[in-house]
Each structure stands twice: as structure tokens, then as C-alpha cells.
Design a protein around this motif. Structure first.
Motif, PDB file in Angstrom:
ATOM      1  N   GLU A 297       0.741  -1.221  -0.020  1.00 28.56           N
ATOM      2  CA  GLU A 297      -0.081  -0.026   0.071  1.00 28.56           C
ATOM      3  C   GLU A 297       0.823   1.209   0.041  1.00 28.56           C
ATOM      4  O   GLU A 297       0.735   2.234  -0.846  1.00 28.56           O
ATOM      5  CB  GLU A 297      -1.070   0.156   1.219  1.00 28.56           C
ATOM      6  N   LEU A 298       1.843   1.157   0.879  1.00 28.37           N
ATOM      7  CA  LEU A 298       2.723   2.415   0.741  1.00 28.37           C
ATOM      8  C   LEU A 298       3.632   2.719  -0.119  1.00 28.37           C
ATOM      9  O   LEU A 298       4.260   3.732  -0.508  1.00 28.37           O
ATOM     10  CB  LEU A 298       3.716   2.071   2.199  1.00 28.37           C
ATOM     11  N   GLU A 299       4.281   1.441  -0.924  1.00 27.97           N
ATOM     12  CA  GLU A 299       4.904   1.548  -2.223  1.00 27.97           C
ATOM     13  C   GLU A 299       4.402   2.421  -3.137  1.00 27.97           C
ATOM     14  O   GLU A 299       5.039   2.908  -3.952  1.00 27.97           O
ATOM     15  CB  GLU A 299       5.443   0.034  -2.549  1.00 27.97           C
ATOM     16  N   GLN A 300       3.099   2.352  -3.420  1.00 30.58           N
ATOM     17  CA  GLN A 300       2.511   2.989  -4.722  1.00 30.58           C
ATOM     18  C   GLN A 300       2.495   4.513  -4.339  1.00 30.58           C
ATOM     19  O   GLN A 300       2.416   5.311  -5.374  1.00 30.58           O
ATOM     20  CB  GLN A 300       0.958   2.711  -4.379  1.00 30.58           C
ATOM     21  N   TYR A 301       3.160   4.979  -3.269  1.00 30.50           N
ATOM     22  CA  TYR A 301       3.367   6.508  -3.169  1.00 30.50           C
ATOM     23  C   TYR A 301       4.758   6.959  -3.190  1.00 30.50           C
ATOM     24  O   TYR A 301       5.677   6.401  -2.903  1.00 30.50           O
ATOM     25  CB  TYR A 301       2.794   6.999  -1.756  1.00 30.50           C
ATOM     26  N   ALA A 302       4.871   7.790  -4.285  1.00 28.65           N
ATOM     27  CA  ALA A 302       6.381   8.340  -4.846  1.00 28.65           C
ATOM     28  C   ALA A 302       6.983   9.060  -3.639  1.00 28.65           C
ATOM     29  O   ALA A 302       8.290   8.758  -3.543  1.00 28.65           O
ATOM     30  CB  ALA A 302       6.266   9.261  -5.757  1.00 28.65           C
ATOM     31  N   SER A 303       6.356   9.593  -2.733  1.00 24.72           N
ATOM     32  CA  SER A 303       6.990  10.224  -1.490  1.00 24.72           C
ATOM     33  C   SER A 303       6.209   9.997  -0.112  1.00 24.72           C
ATOM     34  O   SER A 303       5.201   9.742  -0.230  1.00 24.72           O
ATOM     35  CB  SER A 303       7.121  11.967  -1.755  1.00 24.72           C
TER      36      SER A 303
ATOM     37  N   GLU B  35       3.167  11.890   0.121  1.00 28.45           N
ATOM     38  CA  GLU B  35       1.864  11.530  -0.670  1.00 28.45           C
ATOM     39  C   GLU B  35       1.162  10.335   0.076  1.00 28.45           C
ATOM     40  O   GLU B  35       0.012  10.209  -0.270  1.00 28.45           O
ATOM     41  CB  GLU B  35       2.405  11.106  -1.752  1.00 28.45           C
ATOM     42  N   GLN B  36       1.595   9.952   1.548  1.00 29.23           N
ATOM     43  CA  GLN B  36       0.688   8.903   2.090  1.00 29.23           C
ATOM     44  C   GLN B  36      -0.240   9.564   2.953  1.00 29.23           C
ATOM     45  O   GLN B  36      -1.029   8.920   3.448  1.00 29.23           O
ATOM     46  CB  GLN B  36       1.754   8.319   3.054  1.00 29.23           C
ATOM     47  N   LEU B  37      -0.069  10.936   3.011  1.00 23.60           N
ATOM     48  CA  LEU B  37      -1.152  11.517   3.914  1.00 23.60           C
ATOM     49  C   LEU B  37      -2.480  11.173   3.808  1.00 23.60           C
ATOM     50  O   LEU B  37      -3.014  10.848   4.842  1.00 23.60           O
ATOM     51  CB  LEU B  37      -0.839  13.123   4.055  1.00 23.60           C
ATOM     52  N   PRO B  38      -3.267  11.496   2.752  1.00 23.95           N
ATOM     53  CA  PRO B  38      -4.479  10.986   2.449  1.00 23.95           C
ATOM     54  C   PRO B  38      -4.764   9.744   3.022  1.00 23.95           C
ATOM     55  O   PRO B  38      -5.715   9.507   3.597  1.00 23.95           O
ATOM     56  CB  PRO B  38      -4.964  11.215   1.144  1.00 23.95           C
TER      57      PRO B  38
ATOM     58  N   ALA C  42      12.578  19.237   6.283  1.00 24.64           N
ATOM     59  CA  ALA C  42      13.867  20.106   6.033  1.00 24.64           C
ATOM     60  C   ALA C  42      15.083  20.081   6.599  1.00 24.64           C
ATOM     61  O   ALA C  42      15.967  20.567   6.435  1.00 24.64           O
ATOM     62  CB  ALA C  42      13.027  21.702   6.447  1.00 24.64           C
ATOM     63  N   ASN C  43      14.853  19.245   7.670  1.00 26.06           N
ATOM     64  CA  ASN C  43      16.236  18.786   8.269  1.00 26.06           C
ATOM     65  C   ASN C  43      17.116  17.630   7.757  1.00 26.06           C
ATOM     66  O   ASN C  43      18.130  17.310   8.152  1.00 26.06           O
ATOM     67  CB  ASN C  43      16.047  18.564   9.866  1.00 26.06           C
ATOM     68  N   GLY C  44      16.449  17.290   6.576  1.00 25.11           N
ATOM     69  CA  GLY C  44      17.100  16.239   5.742  1.00 25.11           C
ATOM     70  C   GLY C  44      16.702  14.862   6.210  1.00 25.11           C
ATOM     71  O   GLY C  44      17.334  13.765   5.808  1.00 25.11           O
ATOM     72  N   VAL C  45      16.120  14.525   7.443  1.00 27.20           N
ATOM     73  CA  VAL C  45      16.077  13.136   7.968  1.00 27.20           C
ATOM     74  C   VAL C  45      14.523  12.825   7.496  1.00 27.20           C
ATOM     75  O   VAL C  45      13.341  13.497   7.734  1.00 27.20           O
ATOM     76  CB  VAL C  45      16.056  13.214   9.526  1.00 27.20           C
ATOM     77  N   ILE C  46      14.401  11.920   6.449  1.00 27.25           N
ATOM     78  CA  ILE C  46      12.939  11.393   6.113  1.00 27.25           C
ATOM     79  C   ILE C  46      12.486  10.285   6.809  1.00 27.25           C
ATOM     80  O   ILE C  46      13.188   9.319   6.925  1.00 27.25           O
ATOM     81  CB  ILE C  46      13.228  11.018   4.476  1.00 27.25           C
ATOM     82  N   HIS C  47      11.550  10.765   7.837  1.00 32.94           N
ATOM     83  CA  HIS C  47      10.994   9.515   8.612  1.00 32.94           C
ATOM     84  C   HIS C  47       9.465   9.635   8.529  1.00 32.94           C
ATOM     85  O   HIS C  47       9.098  11.078   8.668  1.00 32.94           O
ATOM     86  CB  HIS C  47      11.574   9.703  10.020  1.00 32.94           C
ATOM     87  N   PRO C  48       8.673   8.724   8.722  1.00 32.82           N
ATOM     88  CA  PRO C  48       7.155   8.925   8.856  1.00 32.82           C
ATOM     89  C   PRO C  48       6.674   9.862   9.920  1.00 32.82           C
ATOM     90  O   PRO C  48       5.701  10.403   9.986  1.00 32.82           O
ATOM     91  CB  PRO C  48       6.696   7.438   9.044  1.00 32.82           C
ATOM     92  N   ALA C  49       7.537  10.245  10.955  1.00 30.93           N
ATOM     93  CA  ALA C  49       7.069  10.850  11.923  1.00 30.93           C
ATOM     94  C   ALA C  49       6.749  12.080  11.423  1.00 30.93           C
ATOM     95  O   ALA C  49       5.927  13.135  12.185  1.00 30.93           O
ATOM     96  CB  ALA C  49       8.263  10.990  13.176  1.00 30.93           C
TER      97      ALA C  49
ATOM     98  N   LEU D 197      -0.905  15.330   9.930  1.00 31.69           N
ATOM     99  CA  LEU D 197      -2.017  14.545  10.418  1.00 31.69           C
ATOM    100  C   LEU D 197      -2.888  15.275  11.363  1.00 31.69           C
ATOM    101  O   LEU D 197      -4.178  15.401  11.367  1.00 31.69           O
ATOM    102  CB  LEU D 197      -1.656  12.948  10.743  1.00 31.69           C
ATOM    103  N   ALA D 198      -2.323  15.880  12.258  1.00 31.66           N
ATOM    104  CA  ALA D 198      -2.953  16.619  13.447  1.00 31.66           C
ATOM    105  C   ALA D 198      -3.671  17.868  12.665  1.00 31.66           C
ATOM    106  O   ALA D 198      -4.745  18.156  13.284  1.00 31.66           O
ATOM    107  CB  ALA D 198      -1.853  17.050  14.500  1.00 31.66           C
ATOM    108  N   HIS D 199      -2.925  18.263  12.082  1.00 34.90           N
ATOM    109  CA  HIS D 199      -3.549  19.560  11.307  1.00 34.90           C
ATOM    110  C   HIS D 199      -4.937  19.367  10.497  1.00 34.90           C
ATOM    111  O   HIS D 199      -5.611  19.902  10.503  1.00 34.90           O
ATOM    112  CB  HIS D 199      -2.629  20.201  10.273  1.00 34.90           C
ATOM    113  N   GLU D 200      -4.780  18.180   9.833  1.00 35.02           N
ATOM    114  CA  GLU D 200      -5.860  17.796   8.862  1.00 35.02           C
ATOM    115  C   GLU D 200      -7.046  17.617   9.847  1.00 35.02           C
ATOM    116  O   GLU D 200      -8.105  18.064   9.651  1.00 35.02           O
ATOM    117  CB  GLU D 200      -5.626  16.398   8.084  1.00 35.02           C
ATOM    118  N   PHE D 201      -6.906  16.715  11.080  1.00 34.55           N
ATOM    119  CA  PHE D 201      -8.006  16.449  12.135  1.00 34.55           C
ATOM    120  C   PHE D 201      -8.387  17.763  12.486  1.00 34.55           C
ATOM    121  O   PHE D 201      -9.687  17.872  12.754  1.00 34.55           O
ATOM    122  CB  PHE D 201      -7.499  15.501  12.918  1.00 34.55           C
ATOM    123  N   ALA D 202      -7.331  18.660  12.858  1.00 33.65           N
ATOM    124  CA  ALA D 202      -7.872  19.788  13.703  1.00 33.65           C
ATOM    125  C   ALA D 202      -8.759  20.708  12.807  1.00 33.65           C
ATOM    126  O   ALA D 202      -9.611  21.343  13.261  1.00 33.65           O
ATOM    127  CB  ALA D 202      -6.761  20.632  14.221  1.00 33.65           C
ATOM    128  N   GLN D 203      -8.459  20.865  11.597  1.00 33.39           N
ATOM    129  CA  GLN D 203      -9.090  21.663  10.641  1.00 33.39           C
ATOM    130  C   GLN D 203     -10.461  21.015  10.339  1.00 33.39           C
ATOM    131  O   GLN D 203     -11.311  21.897  10.481  1.00 33.39           O
ATOM    132  CB  GLN D 203      -8.206  21.667   9.294  1.00 33.39           C
TER     133      GLN D 203
END
Length: 370
Positions: free
Chosen positions: A38-44, A47-50, A102-109, A115-121
């Protein structure tokens, strides 16, 4: 006053953890697993956010969680420029930096704040992050290296480290975290060891960059000469070495496994290689604890052990036997990440802490003479 409701969201490599708190009480907790295909289909990663949002939303609705009643959505932070510890409101700048790591560390965190912003909105609530892994409170002495213009940085499990210290201060020391001195460890898939002085994490290790003890998937500190020789003998490039720091080092490199339980079972069955590997990891943890105790000039109120591997009694015993001469050793098996995110938000809502603003400017940007 009615206890605040806080929903915490913690995205990981193959899962997203969610928990609902009312005050300190956890009303609901669940982990959503994500299939690799499921996750492999997203280029970045962004893009997993939705997909992650909708998966979590479906789970919560099936559980009958009324998101309209939530006061704050708290996401696991990541991808941000170095900042002081604390609780931060999610802003447009934070979201931009999280999306681009922006810090160069690519991690799902880094998806946590998004996600918090999407739910809060969607539900008219607040969005926050608490002590993300980008926390930098180093003292100047901890930044200098023997190469001009090259400075030490740290990446640690700041959320769990600080929450462990906050809880121990309140429940055991009976005084504020800001009045205590600790060596705090997170011992899990990654291992963080840090010195805490009066509410600040003044030293620690860059576990993303290869510092500290070896861990199940991390090589830990090795000499530059050894690393160069390894690269030469194995025709290894920079990307190979980076993977040793976070994914292919430690137990994985030695024995092809990352499970500490499997390693200790092999050791109990008579596998000397497995036994030495396990004991060597603990030995390196003990050395790092000693180093952090020296940072605090031996004035240590406690050595606190958290993380999944702290469930192992042999590990706790070895560390206690080796390090209790410094200060009492207290084990907190598992982690407080979900509780820590909720607690940080509640401290702000109740006026115990101020909500901080993410500036996007490094909390430290070189010495005056540079």
C-alpha cells in the motif's frame, strides 16, 4: 473543570498509532498496520497523508469516537529544524518543513504534524506537536569537535526521554523536572542516552548519524579508521554507510535479525556469538551512561531506563550492577510516547507551560567567532 480530550497520532514506518485521552486517562488506543504494498504506491512520504488520514478516520468512526469532542490533536513531530524542547502549535511554516523534511531526515514521524493539522481543521480543534526528535538543547561544550566548522548535533527519542524524566521527577523525586539531574535512556529498536540538567537535555548522541551504543539495527560509534577500512574492503559507498547507522547495522549486520528476544533466546540456547553481541550492546550502553554522568559532574539524581528492551530483566540487572554506584537505577519498561504527547498538550491547556511557536530557525547556528 472537565478534563480535556486529546487525540494523539504517531506515524511509524509500517503503522500509525492513535490514542484518545481524557486528562491522564486513556480511553482508546489502537495501532493501524499499513501493508508495504500500500505504501509503495506513493512516490514520496508526504503523498501517504490522505491514505493514512482516511485509514485512521475509518478506524475511529468504527470505534464510535466522536472527534467533535476532541480539544487538541497532537501529532508526532519530525522533519523540523532544531528547536528547544516543549509543546508547539502547528503552523503553516511547520507544515511546510514537515512536508519537505527540512532537516534532511526522512521519517514517517514528519507526517504527525500534518495529520494533526488535517484533523484539527476538520473538527475545529487545536493542533500541536510535543518534544519532536528535532529537539536540541545541547550546551556549547557538547557541540565542539576536533574539526573546524564541524559541530556535533543530536537526534534522540526526545519525547520519551523527557516524559520519563518528567514523570520520575513528579512521582519519585517529588519536585519539578527543572530541579533535577538525570541520565535518561531509551532502549528499544534505537537506543538514546542523554544527560538532563534542570529541565534541559544538555548532551546526548546522534543516533541517526552513528553515535552511541550499537542497537538492533544501528552500528553505533566506531572509529573513522575502521569505517574507512570497511568501506574499502566491502566497496561500500556513502549510502551503504548511512544505512549502517539506522537500518542495517547492529544485530542485523551481525546475525540478520533485529529482534532482541530472538537474539537472547539464541544466547540462552548456547550461541556464544549471540551472547557476546547482546552483552557487548549492554556494555556500550553502560559506557555511554558513564559518559553522561561525567557530563553532570557526578551529580545525578537517577538513571532512568525506558523503551521496549527494558522489559528484559537481564538487561536491567546488568546496567544496575554496573551503574548503580553513580545513582539509583529505575526501569520504566515500554514507552510513554502517546501519553507524553497528551500530557504536553494538557500542560499547555491548563496553563502549566506556554505554547511555543516554531520559528524554522535553528536553535543554535554556530559560534560567534565563525
Amino acid at each position: 473543570m472537565k478534563p480535556y480530550k486529546v487525540l494523539t497520532i504517531n506515524p511509524g514506518s509500517t503503522s500509525t498509532k492513535v490514542a484518545l485521552f481524557q486528562g491522564e486517562e486513556c480511553l482508546y488506543s489502537q495501532t493501524v498496520s499499513h501493508e508495504a504494498k500500500e505504501l509503495e504506491q506513493y512516490a514520496s512520504m508526504s503523498e501517504q497523508l490522505p491514505y493514512r488520514r482516511d485509514t485512521v478516520l475509518t478506524l475511529l468512526k468504527e470505534a464510535g469516537i466522536r472527534l467533535e469532542e476532541v480539544d487538541v490533536f497532537v501529532g508526532r513531530g519530525g522533519g523540523l529544524i532544531a528547536m528547544e524542547g516543549g509543546t508547539y502549535g502547528v503552523t503553516d511554516l511547520m507544515l511546510e518543513h514537515a512536508r519537505t523534511c527540512a532537516n534532511g531526515v526522512i521519517h514517517p514521524a514528519a507526517l504527525g504534524s500534518q495529520l494533526a493539522h488535517e484533523f484539527a481543521q476538520a473538527y475545529g480543534a487545536k493542533a500541536m506537536v510535543v518534544n519532536p526528535p528535532d529537539v536540541d538543547e545541547l550546551q556549547d561544550l557538547a557541540r565542539m569537535t576536533g574539526i573546524r566548522g564541524v559541530h556535533r548535533i543530536i537526534h534522540l527519542h526526545a519525547l520519551n526521554l523527557k516524559e520519563t524524566a518528567i514523570r520520575h521527577s513528579k512521582n519519585v523525586m517529588k519536585k519539578p523536572y527543572a530541579e533535577c539531574r538525570y541520565v535518561v535512556c531509551h532502549i528499544g529498536g534505537g537506543i538514546s542516552i542523554s544527560a538532563h540538567e534542570k529541565g534541559r537535555m544538555i548532551d546526548g548522541y546522534d543516533i541517526v548519524g552513528g553515535e552511541g551504543p550499537m542497537a538492533p539495527t544501528r552500528c553505533g560509534s566506531i572509529s573513522v579508521a575502521n569505517l574507512l577500512e570497511y568501506m574499502k574492503m566491502n566497496q561500500a559507498g556513502l549510502e551503504d554507510v548511512k544505512k549502517l547507522c539506522t537500518r542495517t547495522g547492529g544485530f542485523v549486520n551481525h546475525m540478520g535479525i533485529s529482534d532482541a528476544i530472538e537474539l537472547t533466546e539464541r544466547a540462552k540456547a548456547g550461541d556464544r556469538y549471540a551472547g557476546l553481541l547482546w552483552d557487548s550492546m549492554i556494555y556500550q550502553i553502560e559506557k555511554c551512561i558513564g559518559a553522561m554522568a561525567a557530563v553532570l559532574h557526578g551529580q545525578v539524581d537517577g538513571i532512568l531506563l525506558g523503551g521496549g528492551m527494558v522489559h528484559n530483566q537481564d538487561l536491567v540487572k546488568q546496567i544496575t550492577d554496573a551503574c548503580s554506584f553513580i545513582a539509583p537505577v529505575t526501569a520504566y519498561p515500554g514507552e510513554f510516547e502517546m501519553e507524553a504527547m497528551a500530557a504536553g498538550a494538557i500542560r499547555v491547556l491548563e496553563g502549566e507551560e506556554e505554547l511555543k511557536t516554531y520559528t524554522g530557525t535553528p536553535v543554535w547556528d554556530g559560534f560567534d567567532w565563525e
